[in-house]
Design a protein around this motif. Structure first.
Motif, PDB file in Angstrom:
ATOM      1  N   LEU A   1      51.170  29.758  69.520  1.00 26.07           N
ATOM      2  CA  LEU A   1      52.377  30.087  68.875  1.00 26.07           C
ATOM      3  C   LEU A   1      52.790  28.196  68.450  1.00 26.07           C
ATOM      4  CD1 LEU A   1      54.944  31.314  68.020  1.00 26.07           C
ATOM      5  CD2 LEU A   1      55.731  31.058  70.334  1.00 26.07           C
ATOM      6  N   ALA A   2      52.331  27.383  69.559  1.00 24.35           N
ATOM      7  CA  ALA A   2      52.759  25.852  69.166  1.00 24.35           C
ATOM      8  C   ALA A   2      52.182  25.666  67.905  1.00 24.35           C
ATOM      9  CB  ALA A   2      52.405  25.152  70.414  1.00 24.35           C
ATOM     10  N   ARG A   3      50.888  25.847  67.838  1.00 24.42           N
ATOM     11  CA  ARG A   3      49.937  25.603  66.566  1.00 24.42           C
ATOM     12  C   ARG A   3      50.469  25.963  65.043  1.00 24.42           C
ATOM     13  NH1 ARG A   3      44.977  28.876  66.371  1.00 24.42           N
ATOM     14  NH2 ARG A   3      46.518  30.366  66.259  1.00 24.42           N
ATOM     15  N   ASP A   4      50.841  27.515  65.362  1.00 24.36           N
ATOM     16  CA  ASP A   4      51.388  28.319  64.174  1.00 24.36           C
ATOM     17  C   ASP A   4      52.716  27.514  63.710  1.00 24.36           C
ATOM     18  OD1 ASP A   4      49.115  29.506  64.245  1.00 24.36           O
ATOM     19  OD2 ASP A   4      49.971  31.150  65.124  1.00 24.36           O
ATOM     20  N   PHE A   5      53.659  27.464  64.782  1.00 22.12           N
ATOM     21  CA  PHE A   5      54.741  26.990  64.539  1.00 22.12           C
ATOM     22  C   PHE A   5      55.058  25.495  63.802  1.00 22.12           C
ATOM     23  CE2 PHE A   5      59.093  24.857  66.341  1.00 22.12           C
ATOM     24  CZ  PHE A   5      60.036  25.811  65.384  1.00 22.12           C
ATOM     25  N   GLY A   6      54.111  24.690  64.572  1.00 21.75           N
ATOM     26  CA  GLY A   6      53.935  23.501  63.981  1.00 21.75           C
ATOM     27  C   GLY A   6      53.265  23.282  62.363  1.00 21.75           C
ATOM     28  N   ALA A   7      52.435  24.338  62.177  1.00 21.07           N
ATOM     29  CA  ALA A   7      51.898  24.712  60.907  1.00 21.07           C
ATOM     30  C   ALA A   7      52.600  24.869  59.718  1.00 21.07           C
ATOM     31  CB  ALA A   7      50.799  25.712  60.969  1.00 21.07           C
ATOM     32  N   ALA A   8      53.790  25.923  60.238  1.00 19.97           N
ATOM     33  CA  ALA A   8      54.949  26.330  59.457  1.00 19.97           C
ATOM     34  C   ALA A   8      55.949  25.271  59.193  1.00 19.97           C
ATOM     35  CB  ALA A   8      55.582  27.750  60.077  1.00 19.97           C
ATOM     36  N   LEU A   9      56.025  24.519  59.866  1.00 23.01           N
ATOM     37  CA  LEU A   9      57.121  23.212  59.960  1.00 23.01           C
ATOM     38  C   LEU A   9      56.315  22.165  58.680  1.00 23.01           C
ATOM     39  CD1 LEU A   9      58.686  23.084  63.172  1.00 23.01           C
ATOM     40  CD2 LEU A   9      59.764  23.733  61.102  1.00 23.01           C
TER      41      LEU A   9
END
Length: 270
Positions: A183-191
């Motif tokens: 989730l950390a990886r995907d949240f950072g990618a979304a931002l």
């Protein structure tokens, strides 16, 4: 708390607050040895760099492990924006840095919405997922790569509790099989700025709460008396009592030691 309150051989559901850097198996092994229980298992792994609720089942209660694992989980923790790591947490060094200062609180809050509900998530390579019969983290720590298939999970709540860039404190309620590091990886990618997990605590599994969990020291107090025919081993130095063998944390250990050394040098001398 008294030993007579528990019948570990018959079966107990034991709530533990897992220490930082311990593996879930470290805790199982420690409790099994301390309490001299033949049958112990945990109901859901926690990463070495996570703390919080780890449920151990003993005796006949081990039959309830699958049912407990299937229950909803709650976590709190911290994402660090602007940096990524191969393990998506502090186990490995930063491999990329991206700007994040332009992001507003509204940007961050809006980015949580796509992650709520039934979604697909790809587990980290640094995880216990099996690849051809081998744990993925064993592949990763050799420096090899492998493809991991995505799976469906459910995130019921994803709240940002505090924002102090580059750090974001969060709360997540999710289904079994959710990886907060992913989730950390995907949240950072979304931002568009990348992110990794710097702190994580599991606070709840179903109706079981971290607030009711025992520490390792609490469990030691439940240790049964040693049989007279079984001579006691010489006690280890206090500093060694709770230091299990740690695997895969060479970078974390080195960076933590360096930070502690730097802090000691800056401390005022008496």
């Amino acid at each position: 708390m008294k030993q007579k309150e528990f019948d570990f051989e018959a079966g107990e559901v034991l709530l533990l607050d897992k220490p930082l850097t311990w593996t879930s198996f470290d805790v199982v092994r420690k409790v099994k040895n301390m309490l001299r229980i033949k049958k112990v298992g945990h109901a859901g792994t926690l990463d070495p760099l996570a703390t919080g609720l780890l449920i151990l089942c003993t005796g006949k209660k081990t039959k309830e492990i699958d049912a407990i694992q299937a229950q909803e989980k709650e976590y709190t923790g911290t994402f660090r924006l602007g940096q990524t790591t191969p393990s998506f947490d502090l186990e490995t060094p930063v491999d990329a840095e991206l700007p994040y200062a332009h992001l507003t609180e509204a940007d961050l809050q809006a980015a949580t919405a796509p992650f709520i509900g039934l979604i697909k998530q790809t587990p980290p390579l640094f995880s216990a997922v099996k690849i051809n019969g081998e744990r993925a983290y064993e592949v990763a720590r050799r420096g090899d790569t492998a493809e991991i298939k995505s799976k469906q999970i459910t995130i019921t709540a994803f709240e940002l509790m505090s924002i102090a860039l580059p750090n974001v404190q969060f709360r997540v309620v999710c289904s079994k099989g959710t990886y907060i590091r992913s989730l950390a990886r995907d949240f950072g990618a979304a931002l568009g700025c990348g992110a990794h997990l710097t702190q994580l605590a599991r606070t709840r599994i179903g109706e079981y709460s971290l607030s009711n969990a025992l520490t390792i020291t609490d469990v030691e107090a439940l240790r049964p008396p040693r049989p007279e025919a079984d001579p006691a081993k010489p006690p280890r130095p206090v500093g060694e009592r709770h230091r299990p063998v740690r695997q895969g944390l060479a970078y974390y250990d080195a960076s933590t030691a360096a930070a502690a050394s730097a802090a000691a040098e800056k401390a005022p001398q008496e």
